[in-house]
Scaffold this motif. Structure first.
Motif, PDB file in Angstrom:
ATOM      1  N   GLN A  72     -15.534  -1.020  14.257  1.00 32.05           N
ATOM      2  CA  GLN A  72     -16.622  -0.725  14.131  1.00 32.05           C
ATOM      3  C   GLN A  72     -18.213  -0.596  13.946  1.00 32.05           C
ATOM      4  OE1 GLN A  72     -15.854   3.860  15.420  1.00 32.05           O
ATOM      5  NE2 GLN A  72     -15.016   3.298  16.797  1.00 32.05           N
ATOM      6  N   SER A  73     -18.169  -0.941  12.644  1.00 32.75           N
ATOM      7  CA  SER A  73     -18.977  -1.606  11.354  1.00 32.75           C
ATOM      8  C   SER A  73     -18.962  -3.246  11.157  1.00 32.75           C
ATOM      9  CB  SER A  73     -18.240  -0.253   9.994  1.00 32.75           C
ATOM     10  OG  SER A  73     -19.749  -0.245   9.573  1.00 32.75           O
ATOM     11  N   ASN A  74     -19.782  -3.179   9.788  1.00 35.05           N
ATOM     12  CA  ASN A  74     -20.046  -4.136  10.328  1.00 35.05           C
ATOM     13  C   ASN A  74     -19.354  -4.691   7.999  1.00 35.05           C
ATOM     14  OD1 ASN A  74     -22.266  -2.979   8.434  1.00 35.05           O
ATOM     15  ND2 ASN A  74     -23.561  -4.200   8.803  1.00 35.05           N
ATOM     16  N   PHE A  75     -18.196  -4.695   8.279  1.00 31.03           N
ATOM     17  CA  PHE A  75     -18.107  -5.242   7.209  1.00 31.03           C
ATOM     18  C   PHE A  75     -17.711  -6.465   6.798  1.00 31.03           C
ATOM     19  CE2 PHE A  75     -18.052   0.007   6.916  1.00 31.03           C
ATOM     20  CZ  PHE A  75     -19.039  -0.572   5.313  1.00 31.03           C
ATOM     21  N   ASP A  76     -17.176  -7.389   5.606  1.00 32.25           N
ATOM     22  CA  ASP A  76     -17.206  -8.679   5.775  1.00 32.25           C
ATOM     23  C   ASP A  76     -15.739  -7.613   5.328  1.00 32.25           C
ATOM     24  OD1 ASP A  76     -19.296 -10.527   5.777  1.00 32.25           O
ATOM     25  OD2 ASP A  76     -20.040  -9.605   4.219  1.00 32.25           O
ATOM     26  N   GLY A  77     -15.792  -6.995   4.345  1.00 31.30           N
ATOM     27  CA  GLY A  77     -13.510  -7.490   3.886  1.00 31.30           C
ATOM     28  C   GLY A  77     -13.652  -5.656   3.382  1.00 31.30           C
ATOM     29  N   TYR A  78     -12.110  -6.012   2.749  1.00 32.16           N
ATOM     30  CA  TYR A  78     -11.998  -4.066   2.937  1.00 32.16           C
ATOM     31  C   TYR A  78     -11.517  -4.549   1.042  1.00 32.16           C
ATOM     32  CZ  TYR A  78     -13.501  -4.321   7.408  1.00 32.16           C
ATOM     33  OH  TYR A  78     -14.517  -3.987   8.549  1.00 32.16           O
ATOM     34  N   VAL A  79     -10.790  -2.699   0.769  1.00 27.83           N
ATOM     35  CA  VAL A  79     -10.381  -3.227  -0.755  1.00 27.83           C
ATOM     36  C   VAL A  79      -9.277  -1.408   0.108  1.00 27.83           C
ATOM     37  CG1 VAL A  79      -9.354  -3.112  -3.079  1.00 27.83           C
ATOM     38  CG2 VAL A  79     -11.879  -4.070  -1.714  1.00 27.83           C
ATOM     39  N   ALA A  80      -8.039  -1.838   0.044  1.00 25.88           N
ATOM     40  CA  ALA A  80      -7.515  -0.840   0.019  1.00 25.88           C
ATOM     41  C   ALA A  80      -6.679  -0.446  -1.764  1.00 25.88           C
ATOM     42  CB  ALA A  80      -6.373  -1.097   1.030  1.00 25.88           C
ATOM     43  N   LEU A  81      -7.004   1.551  -1.929  1.00 27.00           N
ATOM     44  CA  LEU A  81      -6.695   1.552  -2.153  1.00 27.00           C
ATOM     45  C   LEU A  81      -6.032   2.499  -2.936  1.00 27.00           C
ATOM     46  CD1 LEU A  81     -10.338   1.203  -4.843  1.00 27.00           C
ATOM     47  CD2 LEU A  81      -7.745  -0.711  -4.644  1.00 27.00           C
ATOM     48  N   GLY A  82      -4.642   2.824  -3.321  1.00 25.16           N
ATOM     49  CA  GLY A  82      -4.277   4.410  -3.781  1.00 25.16           C
ATOM     50  C   GLY A  82      -3.356   4.054  -4.466  1.00 25.16           C
ATOM     51  N   CYS A  83      -1.755   5.099  -4.228  1.00 25.49           N
ATOM     52  CA  CYS A  83      -1.292   4.857  -5.276  1.00 25.49           C
ATOM     53  C   CYS A  83       0.057   6.071  -4.736  1.00 25.49           C
ATOM     54  CB  CYS A  83      -1.025   5.803  -6.416  1.00 25.49           C
ATOM     55  SG  CYS A  83      -0.071   6.009  -7.460  1.00 25.49           S
ATOM     56  N   VAL A  84       0.977   5.830  -4.285  1.00 21.54           N
ATOM     57  CA  VAL A  84       2.553   5.981  -3.958  1.00 21.54           C
ATOM     58  C   VAL A  84       3.708   6.558  -4.990  1.00 21.54           C
ATOM     59  CG1 VAL A  84       4.564   6.286  -2.190  1.00 21.54           C
ATOM     60  CG2 VAL A  84       1.792   5.313  -1.573  1.00 21.54           C
ATOM     61  N   ILE A  85       3.545   7.649  -5.435  1.00 19.70           N
ATOM     62  CA  ILE A  85       4.728   7.824  -6.774  1.00 19.70           C
ATOM     63  C   ILE A  85       6.042   8.239  -6.151  1.00 19.70           C
ATOM     64  CG2 ILE A  85       5.198   8.789  -8.784  1.00 19.70           C
ATOM     65  CD1 ILE A  85       2.597   8.940  -9.463  1.00 19.70           C
ATOM     66  N   ARG A  86       7.346   7.274  -6.594  1.00 19.51           N
ATOM     67  CA  ARG A  86       8.392   7.508  -5.647  1.00 19.51           C
ATOM     68  C   ARG A  86       8.578   9.559  -5.672  1.00 19.51           C
ATOM     69  NH1 ARG A  86      12.440   4.856  -3.715  1.00 19.51           N
ATOM     70  NH2 ARG A  86      11.389   2.973  -4.864  1.00 19.51           N
ATOM     71  N   GLY A  87       9.621   9.986  -5.479  1.00 13.00           N
ATOM     72  CA  GLY A  87       9.756  11.675  -4.942  1.00 13.00           C
ATOM     73  C   GLY A  87      11.082  11.848  -4.813  1.00 13.00           C
ATOM     74  N   GLU A  88      11.243  12.656  -4.968  1.00 12.60           N
ATOM     75  CA  GLU A  88      12.607  13.146  -4.190  1.00 12.60           C
ATOM     76  C   GLU A  88      12.997  12.400  -3.212  1.00 12.60           C
ATOM     77  OE1 GLU A  88      12.788  17.328  -5.028  1.00 12.60           O
ATOM     78  OE2 GLU A  88      12.693  16.440  -7.668  1.00 12.60           O
ATOM     79  N   THR A  89      12.490  11.987  -1.641  1.00 11.87           N
ATOM     80  CA  THR A  89      12.907  12.169  -0.349  1.00 11.87           C
ATOM     81  C   THR A  89      12.606  10.601  -0.130  1.00 11.87           C
ATOM     82  OG1 THR A  89      11.035  13.038   0.157  1.00 11.87           O
ATOM     83  CG2 THR A  89      12.471  14.417  -0.255  1.00 11.87           C
ATOM     84  N   THR A  90      13.133  10.462   0.940  1.00 12.73           N
ATOM     85  CA  THR A  90      12.640   8.319   2.030  1.00 12.73           C
ATOM     86  C   THR A  90      11.394   8.653   2.432  1.00 12.73           C
ATOM     87  OG1 THR A  90      13.399   9.473   3.610  1.00 12.73           O
ATOM     88  CG2 THR A  90      15.236   8.730   2.538  1.00 12.73           C
ATOM     89  N   HIS A  91      10.719  10.178   2.116  1.00 10.76           N
ATOM     90  CA  HIS A  91       8.995   9.819   2.407  1.00 10.76           C
ATOM     91  C   HIS A  91       8.494   8.653   1.245  1.00 10.76           C
ATOM     92  CE1 HIS A  91       5.792  10.968   4.101  1.00 10.76           C
ATOM     93  NE2 HIS A  91       4.675  11.193   2.828  1.00 10.76           N
ATOM     94  N   TYR A  92       8.793   8.299   0.995  1.00 10.10           N
ATOM     95  CA  TYR A  92       8.411   7.394  -0.596  1.00 10.10           C
ATOM     96  C   TYR A  92       7.989   6.278   0.624  1.00 10.10           C
ATOM     97  CZ  TYR A  92       7.876   3.727  -4.136  1.00 10.10           C
ATOM     98  OH  TYR A  92       8.241   2.668  -4.822  1.00 10.10           O
ATOM     99  N   ASP A  93       9.603   5.950   1.128  1.00 13.12           N
ATOM    100  CA  ASP A  93      10.126   4.327   1.612  1.00 13.12           C
ATOM    101  C   ASP A  93       9.104   4.541   2.541  1.00 13.12           C
ATOM    102  OD1 ASP A  93      11.736   3.896  -0.243  1.00 13.12           O
ATOM    103  OD2 ASP A  93      13.348   5.484   0.449  1.00 13.12           O
ATOM    104  N   THR A  94       8.888   5.371   3.530  1.00 11.57           N
ATOM    105  CA  THR A  94       8.409   5.330   4.899  1.00 11.57           C
ATOM    106  C   THR A  94       6.539   5.293   4.403  1.00 11.57           C
ATOM    107  OG1 THR A  94       9.336   6.989   6.082  1.00 11.57           O
ATOM    108  CG2 THR A  94       7.052   6.675   6.766  1.00 11.57           C
ATOM    109  N   VAL A  95       6.107   6.295   3.665  1.00  7.43           N
ATOM    110  CA  VAL A  95       4.327   5.905   3.335  1.00  7.43           C
ATOM    111  C   VAL A  95       4.549   4.285   2.787  1.00  7.43           C
ATOM    112  CG1 VAL A  95       2.286   6.172   1.626  1.00  7.43           C
ATOM    113  CG2 VAL A  95       4.281   8.831   2.492  1.00  7.43           C
ATOM    114  N   CYS A  96       5.300   3.654   1.797  1.00  8.39           N
ATOM    115  CA  CYS A  96       4.932   2.196   1.346  1.00  8.39           C
ATOM    116  C   CYS A  96       5.340   1.448   2.209  1.00  8.39           C
ATOM    117  CB  CYS A  96       6.078   2.192  -0.333  1.00  8.39           C
ATOM    118  SG  CYS A  96       6.040   3.270  -1.471  1.00  8.39           S
TER     119      CYS A  96
END
Length: 173
Positions: A72-96
């Motif tokens: 829907q827009s006119n960008f040439d490219g994208y930068v995906a930024l964030g941070c996922v830190i391992r916790g005590e559950t498998t949620h980390y694996d799913t998100v990564c």
């Protein structure tokens, strides 16, 4: 240990026409995200790219936001930024895994994306990777997007005039 290895960093590309980048950031760990944005902005500025930054709730929403912008827009490219830190559950694996897979699929569909979503064991690792004066993963993600934009522009201009074209005589009876 990775900190003692030598890495090859390609020189930043140059552009004849302006570049418009969208930085999509999940600021769950605000200090880490802010450092990555600083690095990404500096790298974009070094190429003369215009930057817009948007925030989404988490790493899983980053690819969705990029997909919406790509449609829907006119960008040439994208930068995906964030941070996922391992916790005590498998949620980390799913998100990564799911955020990375979705970004890869968007790239295979032609979107020029630099993936700077950190996947780390602890905050110390995140801080080193996010810091523009250390590993500068935000800047690296911006550089990756810029290199893909340069390739896309190079190859899109090379396709002009290629293909079958019937001669004018073949249409006459």
């Amino acid at each position: 240990m990775a900190s003692h290895e030598t890495h090859c960093t390609l020189p930043l590309p140059t552009f004849d026409k302006p570049v418009k980048l969208l930085i999509v950031v999940a600021p769950y760990y605000r200090a880490v995200a802010d450092q990555m944005i600083v690095g990404a902005r500096a790298t974009a500025a070094a190429c003369g790219a215009e930057v817009e930054v948007i925030e989404v709730p988490g790493a899983l929403e980053v690819p969705t936001a990029i997909a919406i912008a790509e449609r829907q827009s006119n960008f040439d490219g994208y930068v995906a930024l964030g941070c996922v830190i391992r916790g005590e559950t498998t949620h980390y694996d799913t998100v990564c895994n799911d955020s990375s897979r979705a970004i890869s699929l968007l790239g295979l569909q032609g979107a020029c994306i630099g993936n700077g979503i950190l996947t780390v064991e602890n905050m110390d690792q995140a801080e080193v990777r996010a810091n523009p004066d250390k590993q500068n993963k935000g800047g690296g993600a911006a550089a990756a997007a810029l290199h893909l934009i340069a390739l896309s522009r190079r190859w899109s201009s090379a396709r002009k005039g290629i293909g079958f074209r019937a001669s004018e005589d073949s249409f006459r009876a």
